[in-house]
Design a protein around this motif. Structure first.
Motif, short mmCIF file in Angstrom:
data_model
loop_
_atom_site.label_atom_id
_atom_site.label_comp_id
_atom_site.label_asym_id
_atom_site.label_seq_id
_atom_site.Cartn_x
_atom_site.Cartn_y
_atom_site.Cartn_z
N SER A 49 0.82 -1.22 0.00
CA SER A 49 0.00 0.00 0.00
C SER A 49 0.85 1.26 0.00
N HIS A 50 0.28 2.33 -0.59
CA HIS A 50 0.87 3.66 -0.43
C HIS A 50 0.32 4.32 0.83
N GLY A 51 -0.84 3.86 1.30
CA GLY A 51 -1.55 4.55 2.36
C GLY A 51 -1.06 4.13 3.74
N LEU A 52 -0.19 4.93 4.33
CA LEU A 52 0.37 4.60 5.65
C LEU A 52 -0.71 4.44 6.70
N GLU A 53 -1.72 5.27 6.60
CA GLU A 53 -2.78 5.25 7.61
C GLU A 53 -3.40 3.86 7.70
N HIS A 54 -3.70 3.30 6.54
CA HIS A 54 -4.37 2.01 6.52
C HIS A 54 -3.41 0.88 6.89
N VAL A 55 -2.17 1.01 6.49
CA VAL A 55 -1.18 0.00 6.86
C VAL A 55 -1.00 -0.03 8.37
N ALA A 56 -0.87 1.17 8.95
CA ALA A 56 -0.67 1.25 10.40
C ALA A 56 -1.84 0.67 11.17
N ALA A 57 -3.03 0.83 10.61
CA ALA A 57 -4.23 0.37 11.33
C ALA A 57 -4.43 -1.13 11.24
N THR A 58 -3.81 -1.78 10.27
CA THR A 58 -4.12 -3.19 10.07
C THR A 58 -2.92 -4.13 10.20
N CYS A 59 -1.70 -3.59 10.18
CA CYS A 59 -0.53 -4.48 10.10
C CYS A 59 0.26 -4.52 11.41
N ASP A 60 0.89 -5.70 11.66
CA ASP A 60 1.76 -5.88 12.83
C ASP A 60 3.17 -5.37 12.52
N ARG A 61 3.57 -5.56 11.28
CA ARG A 61 4.94 -5.17 10.90
C ARG A 61 4.90 -4.57 9.51
N VAL A 62 5.89 -3.73 9.22
CA VAL A 62 6.01 -3.16 7.88
C VAL A 62 7.43 -3.37 7.36
N GLY A 63 7.53 -3.56 6.07
CA GLY A 63 8.81 -3.54 5.38
C GLY A 63 8.76 -2.38 4.41
N ILE A 64 9.84 -1.62 4.37
CA ILE A 64 9.88 -0.46 3.47
C ILE A 64 10.90 -0.74 2.36
N ILE A 65 10.44 -0.57 1.14
CA ILE A 65 11.27 -0.86 -0.02
C ILE A 65 11.42 0.41 -0.86
N GLU A 66 12.62 0.60 -1.38
CA GLU A 66 12.85 1.70 -2.33
C GLU A 66 13.93 1.27 -3.30
N ASP A 67 13.74 1.60 -4.57
CA ASP A 67 14.69 1.22 -5.62
C ASP A 67 15.01 -0.27 -5.57
N GLY A 68 14.00 -1.06 -5.25
CA GLY A 68 14.18 -2.51 -5.27
C GLY A 68 14.90 -3.07 -4.07
N GLN A 69 15.28 -2.21 -3.10
CA GLN A 69 16.02 -2.68 -1.93
C GLN A 69 15.17 -2.53 -0.67
N LEU A 70 15.27 -3.51 0.20
CA LEU A 70 14.55 -3.44 1.48
C LEU A 70 15.31 -2.50 2.40
N MET A 71 14.67 -1.38 2.76
CA MET A 71 15.35 -0.37 3.57
C MET A 71 15.27 -0.68 5.06
N THR A 72 14.13 -1.22 5.50
CA THR A 72 13.97 -1.56 6.90
C THR A 72 12.74 -2.44 7.09
N VAL A 73 12.72 -3.16 8.21
CA VAL A 73 11.52 -3.86 8.66
C VAL A 73 11.28 -3.41 10.09
N ALA A 74 10.05 -3.05 10.40
CA ALA A 74 9.77 -2.52 11.74
C ALA A 74 8.44 -3.05 12.26
N VAL A 75 8.38 -3.16 13.58
CA VAL A 75 7.14 -3.58 14.26
C VAL A 75 6.29 -2.34 14.51
N ILE A 76 5.00 -2.46 14.28
CA ILE A 76 4.10 -1.34 14.57
C ILE A 76 3.58 -1.49 15.99
N ASP A 77 3.76 -0.44 16.79
CA ASP A 77 3.16 -0.44 18.13
C ASP A 77 2.81 1.00 18.50
N ASP A 78 2.65 1.25 19.76
CA ASP A 78 2.12 2.55 20.16
C ASP A 78 3.19 3.56 20.59
#
Ligand SMILES: Nc1ncnc2c1ncn2[C@@H]1O[C@H](COP(=O)(O)OP(=O)(O)OP(=O)(O)O)[C@@H](O)[C@H]1O
Length: 246
Positions: free
Chosen positions: A187-216
């Motif tokens: 998704s492009h929509g951070l709001e919706h990702v944050a509301a539904t996902c436990d973790r996110v991976g961020i990709i740019e230029d085909g490379q994984l930049m980070t993986v992070a846990v969503i919490d408060d």
């Protein structure tokens, strides 16, 4: 077991590197958000998982199966909302729900699916050529859930949905994760990702930049996106926080 595992995944189009040596593991039962700016490589990664595109190097494993060698088995066990899905104008909603059911050799509880996506039985009796954009998106989402898949792959699932549709989508994802389904959501929509996902991976230029846990607490999702990509996002898209950037 990992629901999705990418090892050294690379996809080149001529001289252009769309996916660059990507390693990623999504554990079973996760709701995983795959975020990145336009052209980052999200859809290409998903297309490789689904064997719509072949990698140049590396491997993709889905539910323990090789994405290329075992594509048929994978498609019987997963549900997919592709980015550029095709619906048939002359077929009704009901007929569309039977397509994935026939592919998987199962019966579909159409009323249950319709209820989850907010379409009526009257809607489902109409040819899809008469549907609005959001109704098509709801139907395509419903088709992905047919057969209680072990993994749901959703490429831009909020596209075209109104607030009620987005609310139903969030509820559906929550129910699926509770049932034990792994959800992989691009998704492009951070709001919706944050509301539904436990973790996110961020990709740019085909490379994984980070993986992070969503919490408060800790850093914000938008701040994380800003830190790990060259694209800034409006702060209003940041309703929740994350921690554990790797
Ligand atoms: N068939 C193709 N031929 C050449 N280049 C391609 C092809 N498909 C994708 N690309 C390129 O690969 C890169 C990744 O594209 P991809 O569609 O995976 O990005 P994305 O993160 O899904 O973007 P968006 O958010 O805009 O949908 C882009 O630079 C794109 O131009």
């Amino acid at each position: 077991m990992a629901a999705i595992r990418l090892d050294g995944l690379t996809k080149r189009y001529g001289d252009h590197v769309a996916i660059d040596d990507l390693d990623l593991t999504v554990p079973e039962g996760d709701a995983f958000g795959f975020l990145g700016p336009n052209g980052a490589g999200k859809s290409t990664t998903i297309d490789i998982l689904l064997d719509y595109v072949r990698p140049s190097e590396g491997t993709a494993t889905v539910l323990g199966c090789d994405a290329q060698r075992d594509a048929r088995e994978i498609h019987e066990r997963i549900g997919v909302l592709p980015e550029g899905y095709d619906l048939y104008d002359r077929l009704t909603g009901y007929e569309h729900l039977r397509l994935p059911a026939d592919l998987k050799g199962i019966n579909v509880d159409a009323d249950r699916v319709l209820d989850r996506i907010g379409l009526s039985d009257v809607d489902a009796d109409r040819p899809v050529g008469t549907y609005s954009t959001g109704m098509c998106q709801r139907l395509a989402l419903g088709m992905a859930t047919v057969g209680d898949p072990e993994l749901l792959v959703l490429d831009e699932p909020t596209s075209g949905l109104d607030p009620h549709g987005i609310s139903l989508l969030k509820q559906l994802i929550t129910e699926e994760v509770t049932r034990g389904t792994t959800v992989f959501l691009s998704s492009h929509g951070l709001e919706h990702v944050a509301a539904t996902c436990d973790r996110v991976g961020i990709i740019e230029d085909g490379q994984l930049m980070t993986v992070a846990v969503i919490d408060d607490h800790d850093v914000s999702l938008a701040a994380l996106f800003d830190r790990h990509t060259s694209t800034s996002l409006p702060e209003r898209e940041n309703p929740q926080s994350v921690s554990g950037g790797l």
